[in-house]
Design a protein around this motif. Structure first.
Motif, PDB file in Angstrom:
ATOM      1  N   PRO A 168       0.794  -1.234   0.000  1.00 43.03           N
ATOM      2  CA  PRO A 168       0.000   0.000   0.000  1.00 43.03           C
ATOM      3  C   PRO A 168       0.823   1.279   0.000  1.00 43.03           C
ATOM      4  O   PRO A 168       0.347   2.324  -0.448  1.00 43.03           O
ATOM      5  N   GLU A 169       2.065   1.212   0.491  1.00 42.03           N
ATOM      6  CA  GLU A 169       2.881   2.424   0.532  1.00 42.03           C
ATOM      7  C   GLU A 169       3.152   2.978  -0.863  1.00 42.03           C
ATOM      8  O   GLU A 169       3.299   4.195  -1.041  1.00 42.03           O
ATOM      9  N   LEU A 170       3.196   2.120  -1.867  1.00 40.99           N
ATOM     10  CA  LEU A 170       3.393   2.582  -3.238  1.00 40.99           C
ATOM     11  C   LEU A 170       2.228   3.463  -3.684  1.00 40.99           C
ATOM     12  O   LEU A 170       2.413   4.482  -4.363  1.00 40.99           O
ATOM     13  N   TYR A 171       1.020   3.102  -3.274  1.00 38.08           N
ATOM     14  CA  TYR A 171      -0.169   3.865  -3.649  1.00 38.08           C
ATOM     15  C   TYR A 171      -0.222   5.211  -2.918  1.00 38.08           C
ATOM     16  O   TYR A 171      -0.702   6.202  -3.470  1.00 38.08           O
ATOM     17  N   ARG A 201      -9.969  -3.309  -4.132  1.00 38.12           N
ATOM     18  CA  ARG A 201     -10.977  -2.447  -3.497  1.00 38.12           C
ATOM     19  C   ARG A 201     -10.360  -1.624  -2.376  1.00 38.12           C
ATOM     20  O   ARG A 201     -10.642  -0.427  -2.246  1.00 38.12           O
ATOM     21  N   ALA A 202      -9.492  -2.246  -1.570  1.00 41.54           N
ATOM     22  CA  ALA A 202      -8.863  -1.534  -0.463  1.00 41.54           C
ATOM     23  C   ALA A 202      -8.003  -0.376  -0.948  1.00 41.54           C
ATOM     24  O   ALA A 202      -8.020   0.716  -0.358  1.00 41.54           O
ATOM     25  N   ARG A 203      -7.242  -0.595  -2.024  1.00 41.12           N
ATOM     26  CA  ARG A 203      -6.391   0.481  -2.537  1.00 41.12           C
ATOM     27  C   ARG A 203      -7.242   1.652  -3.022  1.00 41.12           C
ATOM     28  O   ARG A 203      -6.856   2.813  -2.872  1.00 41.12           O
ATOM     29  N   LEU A 209      -9.618   7.164  -4.662  1.00 40.62           N
ATOM     30  CA  LEU A 209      -9.417   7.394  -6.090  1.00 40.62           C
ATOM     31  C   LEU A 209     -10.056   6.261  -6.882  1.00 40.62           C
ATOM     32  O   LEU A 209     -10.512   5.259  -6.324  1.00 40.62           O
ATOM     33  N   PHE A 210     -10.128   6.436  -8.193  1.00 39.15           N
ATOM     34  CA  PHE A 210     -10.560   5.354  -9.061  1.00 39.15           C
ATOM     35  C   PHE A 210      -9.397   4.383  -9.254  1.00 39.15           C
ATOM     36  O   PHE A 210      -8.241   4.804  -9.409  1.00 39.15           O
ATOM     37  N   TYR A 232     -13.115   0.252  -9.972  1.00 42.35           N
ATOM     38  CA  TYR A 232     -13.645   0.636  -8.668  1.00 42.35           C
ATOM     39  C   TYR A 232     -13.674   2.155  -8.557  1.00 42.35           C
ATOM     40  O   TYR A 232     -12.743   2.834  -8.998  1.00 42.35           O
ATOM     41  N   ASP A 233     -14.726   2.679  -7.910  1.00 38.20           N
ATOM     42  CA  ASP A 233     -14.792   4.122  -7.693  1.00 38.20           C
ATOM     43  C   ASP A 233     -14.102   4.484  -6.375  1.00 38.20           C
ATOM     44  O   ASP A 233     -13.617   3.589  -5.656  1.00 38.20           O
TER      45      ASP A 233
END
Length: 273
Positions: A168-171, A201-203, A209-210, A232-233
């Motif tokens: 997740p840190e990349l996002y 979905r979590a990201r 963001l989309f 995903y929205d």
């Protein structure tokens, strides 16, 4: 983009076959044309859609520079159909690419390229996290280290690739760089359906963001891709999806939803470093 501000994203869930680079490339060309005919502003192709992710023995033969046959095909198709295109990923021959932004000067990389509707290359992303679990990817490829975004229409777009979903840190880095849409070309196999859907979905939820996760379709000797490409929205709600068969996912989205969600539920503003 329509007059109402709506933007149409198409995910090309292509059939990918091992050892069939030319055929895979031609299927991708056809999918780009089909997406454009359905009004797409942006079409995304899956991870290693020319070589096939699990065809590790084919990587060297299928490798090419950034200005190779695949890039030429995608740039031509983008300009011809007036649609932006993410060239999923290719096996890039770093030694044949001038000024490759990577710590290694040679080797092979898992590389995505984003082209605008004029056929101009706007972004290059080399997969950061190389899969090691029962996979040869980390043995045969070189990891990238650059993170970039590009403005396409109303979106600021970032790219991550497949296994990157687990980091997740990349996002967060992409959000800090201004991303409002992240494209995730992938070659995600059975049986990890829940991982694919939950992580995507979590990201989207945590970064408001989309997120458009495009997978491939097809089987290899040791794996079968599970498909399920989905847009995903910013609430994490699936806008459009598909099963494991080859096909197009077409989603009409409202880019202003990103700012509305971030204003209505300002979780990002509450972050503590």
């Amino acid at each position: 983009m329509t007059a109402s501000g709506q933007f149409t994203i198409a995910l090309a869930q292509c059939t990918v076959r091992s050892g069939a680079v030319a055929d895979n490339r031609e299927r991708a060309r056809t999918m780009i044309a089909r997406a454009a005919a359905r009004g797409a502003d942006l079409v995304a192709l899956p991870e290693l859609f020319t070589a096939g992710y699990f065809a590790f023995d084919e990587y060297e033969r299928a490798s090419e520079p950034l200005d190779g046959e695949t890039a030429a095909m995608v740039a031509e198709a983008a300009a011809a159909h007036d649609v932006a295109v993410l060239a999923g990923t290719i096996v890039e021959d770093l030694s044949a690419t001038e000024s490759a932004p990577t710590p290694a000067e040679e080797g092979l990389a898992n590389t995505a390229m984003l082209f605008d509707a004029a056929g101009e290359r706007r972004l290059v992303y080399r997969k950061h996290h190389l899969f090691g679990y029962e996979s040869a990817e980390s043995e045969v490829l070189v990891a990238g280290d650059a993170v970039d975004v590009a403005d396409i229409g109303p979106f600021t777009i970032g790219v991550t690739t497949c296994y990157d979903l687990r980091f997740p840190e990349l996002y967060r880095t992409l959000v800090e760089t201004g991303a409002t849409l992240v494209l995730v070309p992938s070659a995600w196999p059975y049986p990890r359906i829940e991982h694919w859907q939950t992580l995507s979905r979590a990201r989207a939820i945590e970064n408001q963001l989309f997120l458009a996760a495009v997978n491939g379709s097809g089987s290899f000797p040791d794996a079968t891709l599970l498909g399920r490409s989905t847009v995903y929205d910013p609430w994490g709600t699936p806008v459009a999806s598909i099963g494991d068969e080859a096909g197009l996912v077409v989603a009409d989205v409202d880019p202003s939803q990103v700012s509305r969600v971030r204003e209505e539920f300002p979780a990002l503003a509450d972050r503590r470093q």
